[in-house]
Design an enzyme around this catalytic site. Structure first.
Site, PDB file in Angstrom:
ATOM      1  N   MET A 156      37.824   3.092 -16.557  1.00 58.04           N
ATOM      2  CA  MET A 156      36.443   3.493 -16.248  1.00 58.04           C
ATOM      3  C   MET A 156      35.476   2.365 -16.549  1.00 58.04           C
ATOM      4  O   MET A 156      34.583   2.487 -17.392  1.00 58.04           O
ATOM      5  CB  MET A 156      36.114   4.762 -17.042  1.00 58.04           C
ATOM      6  CG  MET A 156      34.901   5.517 -16.545  1.00 58.04           C
ATOM      7  SD  MET A 156      35.086   6.072 -14.848  1.00 58.04           S
ATOM      8  CE  MET A 156      34.276   7.669 -14.935  1.00 58.04           C
ATOM      9  N   GLY A 157      35.650   1.247 -15.851  1.00 59.57           N
ATOM     10  CA  GLY A 157      34.677   0.152 -15.953  1.00 59.57           C
ATOM     11  C   GLY A 157      33.618   0.361 -14.883  1.00 59.57           C
ATOM     12  O   GLY A 157      33.430   1.477 -14.387  1.00 59.57           O
ATOM     13  N   ILE A 159      33.530  -0.621 -11.755  1.00 58.90           N
ATOM     14  CA  ILE A 159      34.033  -0.197 -10.436  1.00 58.90           C
ATOM     15  C   ILE A 159      34.497   1.265 -10.508  1.00 58.90           C
ATOM     16  O   ILE A 159      34.227   2.066  -9.606  1.00 58.90           O
ATOM     17  CB  ILE A 159      35.165  -1.132  -9.952  1.00 58.90           C
ATOM     18  CG1 ILE A 159      34.634  -2.570  -9.829  1.00 58.90           C
ATOM     19  CG2 ILE A 159      35.734  -0.652  -8.613  1.00 58.90           C
ATOM     20  CD1 ILE A 159      35.693  -3.627  -9.551  1.00 58.90           C
ATOM     21  N   SER A 238      43.059  -2.676  -8.013  1.00 55.62           N
ATOM     22  CA  SER A 238      42.902  -3.616  -9.131  1.00 55.62           C
ATOM     23  C   SER A 238      43.783  -4.850  -8.944  1.00 55.62           C
ATOM     24  O   SER A 238      43.354  -5.838  -8.357  1.00 55.62           O
ATOM     25  CB  SER A 238      43.172  -2.914 -10.458  1.00 55.62           C
ATOM     26  OG  SER A 238      44.482  -2.392 -10.519  1.00 55.62           O
ATOM     27  N   ARG A 239      45.017  -4.776  -9.386  1.00 54.17           N
ATOM     28  CA  ARG A 239      45.963  -5.866  -9.168  1.00 54.17           C
ATOM     29  C   ARG A 239      47.325  -5.252  -8.847  1.00 54.17           C
ATOM     30  O   ARG A 239      47.715  -4.239  -9.453  1.00 54.17           O
ATOM     31  CB  ARG A 239      46.090  -6.765 -10.413  1.00 54.17           C
ATOM     32  CG  ARG A 239      44.899  -7.676 -10.652  1.00 54.17           C
ATOM     33  CD  ARG A 239      44.772  -8.768  -9.582  1.00 54.17           C
ATOM     34  NE  ARG A 239      43.622  -9.628  -9.772  1.00 54.17           N
ATOM     35  CZ  ARG A 239      42.428  -9.444  -9.192  1.00 54.17           C
ATOM     36  NH1 ARG A 239      42.215  -8.422  -8.381  1.00 54.17           N
ATOM     37  NH2 ARG A 239      41.440 -10.306  -9.397  1.00 54.17           N
ATOM     38  N   GLU A 268      51.024 -11.702  -3.065  1.00 52.88           N
ATOM     39  CA  GLU A 268      50.056 -11.755  -1.967  1.00 52.88           C
ATOM     40  C   GLU A 268      50.083 -13.133  -1.331  1.00 52.88           C
ATOM     41  O   GLU A 268      50.157 -14.126  -2.058  1.00 52.88           O
ATOM     42  CB  GLU A 268      48.644 -11.443  -2.484  1.00 52.88           C
ATOM     43  CG  GLU A 268      48.540 -10.011  -3.005  1.00 52.88           C
ATOM     44  CD  GLU A 268      47.155  -9.654  -3.540  1.00 52.88           C
ATOM     45  OE1 GLU A 268      46.238 -10.480  -3.440  1.00 52.88           O
ATOM     46  OE2 GLU A 268      47.011  -8.532  -4.046  1.00 52.88           O
ATOM     47  N   HIS A 287      43.737  -7.390   0.406  1.00 54.89           N
ATOM     48  CA  HIS A 287      42.883  -7.698  -0.758  1.00 54.89           C
ATOM     49  C   HIS A 287      41.435  -8.005  -0.333  1.00 54.89           C
ATOM     50  O   HIS A 287      40.965  -9.145  -0.495  1.00 54.89           O
ATOM     51  CB  HIS A 287      43.474  -8.868  -1.566  1.00 54.89           C
ATOM     52  CG  HIS A 287      43.004  -8.855  -2.996  1.00 54.89           C
ATOM     53  ND1 HIS A 287      43.749  -9.351  -4.026  1.00 54.89           N
ATOM     54  CD2 HIS A 287      41.848  -8.412  -3.562  1.00 54.89           C
ATOM     55  CE1 HIS A 287      43.087  -9.217  -5.166  1.00 54.89           C
ATOM     56  NE2 HIS A 287      41.922  -8.636  -4.905  1.00 54.89           N
TER      57      HIS A 287
HETATM   58  C1  DGY Z   1      38.315  -9.113  -7.814  1.00 57.09           C
HETATM   59  O1  DGY Z   1      37.277  -9.738  -7.518  1.00 57.09           O
HETATM   60  O2  DGY Z   1      38.969  -9.353  -8.828  1.00 57.09           O
HETATM   61  C2  DGY Z   1      38.747  -7.960  -6.976  1.00 57.09           C
HETATM   62  O3  DGY Z   1      40.078  -8.034  -6.686  1.00 57.09           O
HETATM   63  C3  DGY Z   1      37.840  -7.695  -5.787  1.00 57.09           C
HETATM   64  O4  DGY Z   1      38.469  -7.646  -4.559  1.00 57.09           O
END
Ligand code: DGY
Length: 321
Positions: A156-157, A159, A238-239, A268, A287
């Protein structure tokens, strides 16, 4: 007097750099989509005072050892798992990122993915493109409702809060899991704090916004997917490395969950023949979380402002180290 030298690892239109030309000498890799080869990057950093990097550039000991004048690495992303912060510290290099300016845009994309996966948008659009649409049928491309359902946000940051804010317009029941409780967000967004297990077991939508760290590595694994509802939609903005992709493929194929919306991947760019890309119930994007013209412009400005600050002896605006 010579100006501090900046190297940018992707082509950026000159108009974004004009405001800095009196202050900085800028060189850049002249290709927009192709990454700079390592040898070129290593040659360029040998002279550079500042490096403007993107999230796929590995900023590690190897690179820093070749950059004796480097003072700052400005990463054009909020995430910075491509940067070895310890090595930066050793080499007295400040690392910066681009928080805040991208939160709303990335939340927009997260919510779009949630909707696209739930309502089978890309699958249905492909159907029309491929000229397969023949008639209307009662359950033709029937997906699942979003309105009034339970949303579970992991992380819960800023974003995560953006996603919750959007979900209030859909009358969703919002629950979240985070390392620490966010009481103010709970009040503002009518969000309930729950354990990770409870979130996984009871959410119709599970959206992950956690950074990739040692603790979050592959946290969405077989055990996690088994806990989710068979009707659940999983979204990752996120990742990629926070997900065990083999387990996700299995969960989607075996019907352990209904669908996934993914903007990020373990490797990626993901190859077109990767099993995830071939699945009808996975929406895969390259992404593009923060990819709006307005936000990418702000991210470039913030990187350049961070660089200008550090090379002129001031504090970085958004340091991560
Ligand atoms: C970032 O900026 O780290 C995010 O992946 C946004 O796409």
């Amino acid at each position: 007097m010579s100006k501090p030298k900046v190297y940018i690892t992707r082509k950026i239109d000159a108009k974004y750099l004009e405001p800095y030309q009196d202050q900085l000498e800028v060189r850049m890799w002249e290709k927009e989509e192709e990454p700079v080869p390592k040898e070129t990057l290593y040659q360029e950093v040998a002279e550079a005072d500042a490096l403007f990097s993107v999230l796929s550039d590995a900023i590690d000991e190897d690179l820093l050892a070749k950059a004796p004048h480097l003072k700052v690495v400005a990463n054009m992303a909020v995430g910075y798992d491509n940067i070895d912060l310890e090595a930066c510290k050793q080499h007295d290099v400040v690392a910066t990122n681009t928080p805040d300016v991208l939160s709303e845009t990335t939340a927009d994309l997260g919510f779009s993915l949630l909707m696209a996966a739930a309502r089978r948008i890309t699958e249905a659009a492909d159907w029309v493109k491929q000229d397969k649409w023949q008639s209307w049928a009662p359950f033709f491309f029937a997906g699942s409702d979003i309105y009034g359902k339970t949303l579970g946000i992991v992380g819960m940051g800023r974003i995560g809060e953006g996603i919750a804010k959007r979900a209030t317009g859909f009358d969703m029941n919002i629950q979240y899991h985070n390392r620490s409780r966010k009481k103010d967000a709970e009040e503002r967004l009518q969000a309930t704090y729950v354990s990770l297990d409870e979130l996984l077991e009871t959410s119709d939508f599970v959206v992950t916004v956690v950074p990739h760290t040692e603790e979050t590595d592959k946290m969405f694994n077989q055990a996690a997917f088994e806990k989710m509802k068979s009707s659940a939609v999983f979204v990752n903005i996120s990742r990629g490395k926070v997900v065990d992709e083999e387990a996700l493929v299995h969960a989607l194929q075996a019907g352990e969950i209904q669908a996934a919306g993914l903007d990020v991947f373990e490797e990626e760019p993901i190859e077109a023949d990767h099993p995830l890309v071939g699945l009808k119930n996975a929406v895969c994007l390259p992404h593009i979380g923060s990819a709006s013209v307005e936000t990418r412009t702000k991210m470039i400005q913030l990187c350049m402002d961070n660089i200008a600050a550090v090379v002129s002896g001031k504090e970085a605006i958004t340091p991560v180290s």
